[in-house]
Design a protein around this motif. Sequence first.
Motif, PDB file in Angstrom:
ATOM      1  N   GLY A 182      -3.442  48.734  -7.574  1.00  0.00           N
ATOM      2  CA  GLY A 182      -4.181  47.529  -7.918  1.00  0.00           C
ATOM      3  C   GLY A 182      -4.132  46.440  -6.867  1.00  0.00           C
ATOM      4  N   THR A 183      -3.202  46.538  -5.934  1.00  0.00           N
ATOM      5  CA  THR A 183      -3.050  45.499  -4.909  1.00  0.00           C
ATOM      6  C   THR A 183      -3.168  46.032  -3.482  1.00  0.00           C
ATOM      7  OG1 THR A 183      -0.640  45.802  -5.017  1.00  0.00           O
ATOM      8  CG2 THR A 183      -1.588  44.051  -6.363  1.00  0.00           C
ATOM      9  N   LEU A 184      -3.179  47.343  -3.326  1.00  0.00           N
ATOM     10  CA  LEU A 184      -3.132  47.921  -1.981  1.00  0.00           C
ATOM     11  C   LEU A 184      -4.318  47.511  -1.115  1.00  0.00           C
ATOM     12  CD1 LEU A 184      -1.702  49.703   0.059  1.00  0.00           C
ATOM     13  CD2 LEU A 184      -2.807  51.707  -0.985  1.00  0.00           C
ATOM     14  N   ALA A 185      -5.504  47.456  -1.693  1.00  0.00           N
ATOM     15  CA  ALA A 185      -6.686  47.095  -0.899  1.00  0.00           C
ATOM     16  C   ALA A 185      -6.532  45.698  -0.311  1.00  0.00           C
ATOM     17  CB  ALA A 185      -7.943  47.184  -1.753  1.00  0.00           C
ATOM     18  N   GLN A 186      -6.003  44.767  -1.103  1.00  0.00           N
ATOM     19  CA  GLN A 186      -5.798  43.414  -0.605  1.00  0.00           C
ATOM     20  C   GLN A 186      -4.699  43.376   0.454  1.00  0.00           C
ATOM     21  OE1 GLN A 186      -7.585  40.569  -1.362  1.00  0.00           O
ATOM     22  NE2 GLN A 186      -8.948  42.032  -2.367  1.00  0.00           N
ATOM     23  N   SER A 187      -3.679  44.199   0.296  1.00  0.00           N
ATOM     24  CA  SER A 187      -2.619  44.262   1.299  1.00  0.00           C
ATOM     25  C   SER A 187      -3.148  44.786   2.628  1.00  0.00           C
ATOM     26  CB  SER A 187      -1.468  45.149   0.794  1.00  0.00           C
ATOM     27  OG  SER A 187      -0.798  44.550  -0.289  1.00  0.00           O
ATOM     28  N   ILE A 230       2.845  48.457   6.370  1.00  0.00           N
ATOM     29  CA  ILE A 230       2.852  48.233   4.928  1.00  0.00           C
ATOM     30  C   ILE A 230       3.899  49.145   4.313  1.00  0.00           C
ATOM     31  CG2 ILE A 230       1.537  48.294   2.777  1.00  0.00           C
ATOM     32  CD1 ILE A 230      -1.013  47.972   4.451  1.00  0.00           C
ATOM     33  N   SER A 231       4.900  48.565   3.651  1.00  0.00           N
ATOM     34  CA  SER A 231       5.915  49.331   2.938  1.00  0.00           C
ATOM     35  C   SER A 231       5.461  49.496   1.497  1.00  0.00           C
ATOM     36  CB  SER A 231       7.259  48.606   2.974  1.00  0.00           C
ATOM     37  OG  SER A 231       7.723  48.467   4.288  1.00  0.00           O
ATOM     38  N   LEU A 232       5.154  50.723   1.105  1.00  0.00           N
ATOM     39  CA  LEU A 232       4.677  51.002  -0.249  1.00  0.00           C
ATOM     40  C   LEU A 232       5.875  51.379  -1.108  1.00  0.00           C
ATOM     41  CD1 LEU A 232       2.236  51.301  -2.128  1.00  0.00           C
ATOM     42  CD2 LEU A 232       2.051  53.680  -1.380  1.00  0.00           C
ATOM     43  N   ILE A 233       6.319  50.449  -1.949  1.00  0.00           N
ATOM     44  CA  ILE A 233       7.567  50.678  -2.680  1.00  0.00           C
ATOM     45  C   ILE A 233       7.426  50.506  -4.179  1.00  0.00           C
ATOM     46  CG2 ILE A 233       8.928  49.932  -0.708  1.00  0.00           C
ATOM     47  CD1 ILE A 233       9.365  47.301  -2.110  1.00  0.00           C
ATOM     48  N   GLY A 234       6.239  50.149  -4.675  1.00  0.00           N
ATOM     49  CA  GLY A 234       6.117  49.862  -6.097  1.00  0.00           C
ATOM     50  C   GLY A 234       4.862  50.420  -6.707  1.00  0.00           C
ATOM     51  N   VAL A 235       4.923  50.574  -8.025  1.00  0.00           N
ATOM     52  CA  VAL A 235       3.782  51.092  -8.790  1.00  0.00           C
ATOM     53  C   VAL A 235       3.542  50.204 -10.012  1.00  0.00           C
ATOM     54  CG1 VAL A 235       3.989  53.469  -8.011  1.00  0.00           C
ATOM     55  CG2 VAL A 235       5.358  52.700  -9.973  1.00  0.00           C
ATOM     56  N   LEU A 236       3.697  48.899  -9.832  1.00  0.00           N
ATOM     57  CA  LEU A 236       3.569  47.986 -10.958  1.00  0.00           C
ATOM     58  C   LEU A 236       2.173  48.003 -11.561  1.00  0.00           C
ATOM     59  CD1 LEU A 236       5.570  44.899  -9.642  1.00  0.00           C
ATOM     60  CD2 LEU A 236       6.355  46.721 -11.167  1.00  0.00           C
ATOM     61  N   THR A 237       1.157  48.365 -10.768  1.00  0.00           N
ATOM     62  CA  THR A 237      -0.207  48.405 -11.291  1.00  0.00           C
ATOM     63  C   THR A 237      -0.679  49.828 -11.565  1.00  0.00           C
ATOM     64  OG1 THR A 237      -1.198  48.475  -9.079  1.00  0.00           O
ATOM     65  CG2 THR A 237      -0.798  46.297 -10.035  1.00  0.00           C
ATOM     66  N   GLY A 238       0.226  50.807 -11.514  1.00  0.00           N
ATOM     67  CA  GLY A 238      -0.138  52.187 -11.798  1.00  0.00           C
ATOM     68  C   GLY A 238       0.415  53.145 -10.777  1.00  0.00           C
ATOM     69  N   ALA A 239       0.419  54.418 -11.158  1.00  0.00           N
ATOM     70  CA  ALA A 239       1.007  55.451 -10.301  1.00  0.00           C
ATOM     71  C   ALA A 239      -0.010  56.113  -9.376  1.00  0.00           C
ATOM     72  CB  ALA A 239       1.674  56.526 -11.169  1.00  0.00           C
ATOM     73  N   ALA A 240      -1.291  55.886  -9.600  1.00  0.00           N
ATOM     74  CA  ALA A 240      -2.315  56.527  -8.773  1.00  0.00           C
ATOM     75  C   ALA A 240      -3.549  55.637  -8.723  1.00  0.00           C
ATOM     76  CB  ALA A 240      -2.683  57.904  -9.326  1.00  0.00           C
ATOM     77  N   GLY A 241      -4.315  55.797  -7.648  1.00  0.00           N
ATOM     78  CA  GLY A 241      -5.534  55.014  -7.494  1.00  0.00           C
ATOM     79  C   GLY A 241      -6.179  55.279  -6.155  1.00  0.00           C
ATOM     80  N   GLU A 242      -7.293  54.613  -5.908  1.00  0.00           N
ATOM     81  CA  GLU A 242      -8.032  54.826  -4.678  1.00  0.00           C
ATOM     82  C   GLU A 242      -7.358  54.092  -3.511  1.00  0.00           C
ATOM     83  OE1 GLU A 242     -12.096  53.787  -5.045  1.00  0.00           O
ATOM     84  OE2 GLU A 242     -12.515  55.240  -6.645  1.00  0.00           O
ATOM     85  N   VAL A 243      -7.400  54.715  -2.355  1.00  0.00           N
ATOM     86  CA  VAL A 243      -6.926  54.099  -1.120  1.00  0.00           C
ATOM     87  C   VAL A 243      -8.134  53.869  -0.221  1.00  0.00           C
ATOM     88  CG1 VAL A 243      -5.491  54.354   0.927  1.00  0.00           C
ATOM     89  CG2 VAL A 243      -4.684  55.220  -1.276  1.00  0.00           C
TER      90      VAL A 243
END
Length: 335
Positions: free
Chosen positions: A239-244, A254-267
């Motif tokens: 949910g936040t990766l695109a903005q990051s 980018i250190s990807l360490i959390g899944v607060l907005t879900g475990a899977a999604g579009e990159v």
Amino acid sequence: MKAMVLQSAAGLDRLTLADRPDPGVPGAGEIRVALHGSSLNFHDLGVATGRMPSADGRVPLADGAGVVDAVGDGVTEFQAGDNVVSCFFPDWQDGTPTVGDFRRTPGDGIDGFAQEHVVLPATAFTHSPAAYDAVEAATITTAGLTAWRALIVDGRLKAGDTVLLLGTGGVSIWALQIAKLMGATVAITSSSGEKLERAQDLGADFCVNYREQQQWGKTIRDWTGGRGVHHVVEVGGPGTLAQSIEAVRVGGHISLIGVLTGAAGEVPTAALMAKQARLQGLIVGSRREQQDFVRALDSSGIRPVVDRRFPLEQLADAFRYETSGRHFGKIGIEW
């Protein structure tokens, strides 16, 4: 011996205080630890609520700190009376990552530290930071070491770098303190103006309310004069990766360490490729990295931010407080 246990039908109302057998005396290579503190993590909440299923009767909590009661034959690193803190991956001692699951993580695949005593291999602990109490020490096991690895080990942070942190939970507030210690300039996001003010008091240089500025990635990039930040500690997930990715600079990390907005999604792969940024997943760190972190803390004077402390028997209430999202930094468990 008192311990909190999670019954088979997981849920916060299934956490109960129980009597467990005393673990006895340490064998060769082991230490006996009287535990006095822990802290809560999103991972612990997942186990407690059943989102991450565990065995019936599991003792929760990955973080644990206390005092060595006794040492077994062959143990030279510790002695009775030493303050120690647990390791998230007790079998990952050094070097590159060797584990990618939680089968040997305390509070998940094996019993955790919501109990009065444990007997474990000495290599499952490190010394605690010298000035820390048990709750403060316990905050380094998961959240603190994750922030340390993201910025220092993997990110190779240096003075003058710019860092973006998402939210004001345990990892992000630890990362704020570490980044400022290293001479970095830090931006942080939150939906709470009060929390952003507290982050400024800890040294945050730029604050963004992501509810008011939904395109906060562009806001961060504009703040850097269009260049973007060197490092992003990404705890949100899809949910936040695109903005990051929007916020990071060309060649950034980018250190990807959390899944607060879900475990899977579009990159957004095209945007990531254009940024030529390094997107790296990580889960906590090794025992050697924790020892390095402790040495840095001993020389820095940094103290963790503990929002509130609960007694062990109120563990369910502590988890409910975590789900409320009202905390800033870490939630401690103390007994």
